[in-house]
Design a protein around this motif. Sequence first.
Motif, PDB file in Angstrom:
ATOM      1  N   GLU A  34      96.806  20.709 -10.638  1.00  0.00           N
ATOM      2  CA  GLU A  34      97.332  20.828 -11.145  1.00  0.00           C
ATOM      3  C   GLU A  34      98.603  21.959 -11.773  1.00  0.00           C
ATOM      4  O   GLU A  34      99.431  22.490 -11.327  1.00  0.00           O
ATOM      5  N   LEU A  35      97.267  22.109 -12.816  1.00  0.00           N
ATOM      6  CA  LEU A  35      97.787  23.414 -13.408  1.00  0.00           C
ATOM      7  C   LEU A  35      97.713  24.756 -12.116  1.00  0.00           C
ATOM      8  O   LEU A  35      98.988  25.519 -12.559  1.00  0.00           O
ATOM      9  N   LEU A  36      96.376  25.007 -11.350  1.00  0.00           N
ATOM     10  CA  LEU A  36      96.495  26.133 -10.548  1.00  0.00           C
ATOM     11  C   LEU A  36      97.937  25.990  -9.285  1.00  0.00           C
ATOM     12  O   LEU A  36      98.414  27.072  -9.714  1.00  0.00           O
ATOM     13  N   LYS A  37      98.674  24.609  -9.346  1.00  0.00           N
ATOM     14  CA  LYS A  37      99.434  24.942  -8.362  1.00  0.00           C
ATOM     15  C   LYS A  37     100.802  25.500  -9.721  1.00  0.00           C
ATOM     16  O   LYS A  37     101.501  25.882  -8.973  1.00  0.00           O
ATOM     17  N   GLN A  39      84.557  13.917 -28.863  1.00  0.00           N
ATOM     18  CA  GLN A  39      85.553  13.517 -28.700  1.00  0.00           C
ATOM     19  C   GLN A  39      85.933  14.970 -28.292  1.00  0.00           C
ATOM     20  O   GLN A  39      86.908  15.119 -27.380  1.00  0.00           O
ATOM     21  N   GLU A  40      85.194  16.658 -27.925  1.00  0.00           N
ATOM     22  CA  GLU A  40      85.689  17.223 -27.766  1.00  0.00           C
ATOM     23  C   GLU A  40      85.466  17.311 -26.514  1.00  0.00           C
ATOM     24  O   GLU A  40      86.269  18.131 -25.675  1.00  0.00           O
ATOM     25  N   TYR A  41      84.490  16.790 -26.144  1.00  0.00           N
ATOM     26  CA  TYR A  41      84.418  16.549 -24.057  1.00  0.00           C
ATOM     27  C   TYR A  41      85.172  16.249 -23.872  1.00  0.00           C
ATOM     28  O   TYR A  41      85.985  16.628 -22.521  1.00  0.00           O
ATOM     29  N   LEU A  42      85.905  14.304 -24.337  1.00  0.00           N
ATOM     30  CA  LEU A  42      87.050  14.076 -23.911  1.00  0.00           C
ATOM     31  C   LEU A  42      87.671  14.564 -23.881  1.00  0.00           C
ATOM     32  O   LEU A  42      88.991  14.532 -22.716  1.00  0.00           O
ATOM     33  N   ALA A  55      89.955  15.885 -19.771  1.00  0.00           N
ATOM     34  CA  ALA A  55      91.577  15.128 -19.430  1.00  0.00           C
ATOM     35  C   ALA A  55      92.027  16.683 -18.545  1.00  0.00           C
ATOM     36  O   ALA A  55      93.209  16.925 -18.001  1.00  0.00           O
ATOM     37  N   VAL A  56      91.592  18.347 -19.422  1.00  0.00           N
ATOM     38  CA  VAL A  56      92.264  19.024 -19.213  1.00  0.00           C
ATOM     39  C   VAL A  56      91.793  19.473 -17.946  1.00  0.00           C
ATOM     40  O   VAL A  56      92.316  19.822 -16.390  1.00  0.00           O
TER      41      VAL A  56
END
Length: 350
Positions: free
Chosen positions: A331-334, A317-320, A324-325
Amino acid sequence: MREFKLTISEIAKLLSGKVTGDGDEHIYTISEIQQAKRGSITFLSNPKYRKYLTSTEASAILVDESFQKTSFPNGLTRIEVDNAYLAFTALLETFQKLTCTVKTGIEQPSFQAASASFGKDTYLGAFSYLGEQVKIGDHVKIYPHSYIGDGTIIGDHSIIYPGVKVYPKTIIGKSCTIQAGAIIGSHGFGFAPRQDGSYTNIPQIGNVELGDHVDVGANTTIDCATVGTTKIMDGVKIDNLVQIAHNVAIGKHTVIASQTGISGSARVGKHVMIGGQVGTVGHIEIADYTKVGARSGITKDTRSDQILFGVPAIDRQEYLKAYAVYRKLPELLKKIDELEGKILNLMSGK
């Protein structure tokens, strides 16, 4: 090779199944659903293969009793069973028994030390070698070009396929299968560093012990212990091209997929499932019922029933969540670049 010829009704009786359709038609072979021709039987347990139901030419198909009948094409005879996958496995075993020639006797040239002993209905293939004090049980099959080192014990009904090398003092249980090219009991990776940067070899004086019903894949290697025993417990299934290092212990009914490496002195529990290309560090404990995704790296002890992914492996679950991030990083870098631009504009008074 002997012929396989059973009616659909005979197969259904063998598998405790129920026939819907023509039970009198004969079956001669077993096929994948997408390649099956008339006279063959196939099976369906994975929903992704439903698309082949309308195109398969099989004479019969094994399906679960819970299979949705409304999606079943007309004219295709089915055998309904509790578990199609397990029933198909049982059918394959029957096919193998009925079609394969049972080998017995000693082919020449081969070598058996005077102190070696073997039970009834043994098969020793050409160019096989049995060393001193070797003990072979009943119904054991040792195929050509296999080497069985001094003091080795092999239990009843085990099969050693061509080119297997079994080092001295190895113990192999009953009904084990060692596929071609596997090496059991080879020298463990033990080298002590010297002050000048070179290494000195550490003698490996232990052995390997396989329990009953262990399967070892082609070209897999299992190292002997430095001292003591590298131990593979009952029912373990090891794929091709797996490396098991010295002093490893693997619990009952664990399965390990191809290209995995288990480092020295690791302890793997029972009913563990390890995917392909997994690596572990040494001296760790993988708890019972752990599941490890393919290409993961295990760097610390696990807890029972964990499902692990990644390098280093973390809870599924932590891996998923982390993945996802990760997928959104462009997109976050933009957005970060846009925010930095706005901040700089504010600071410059524009």
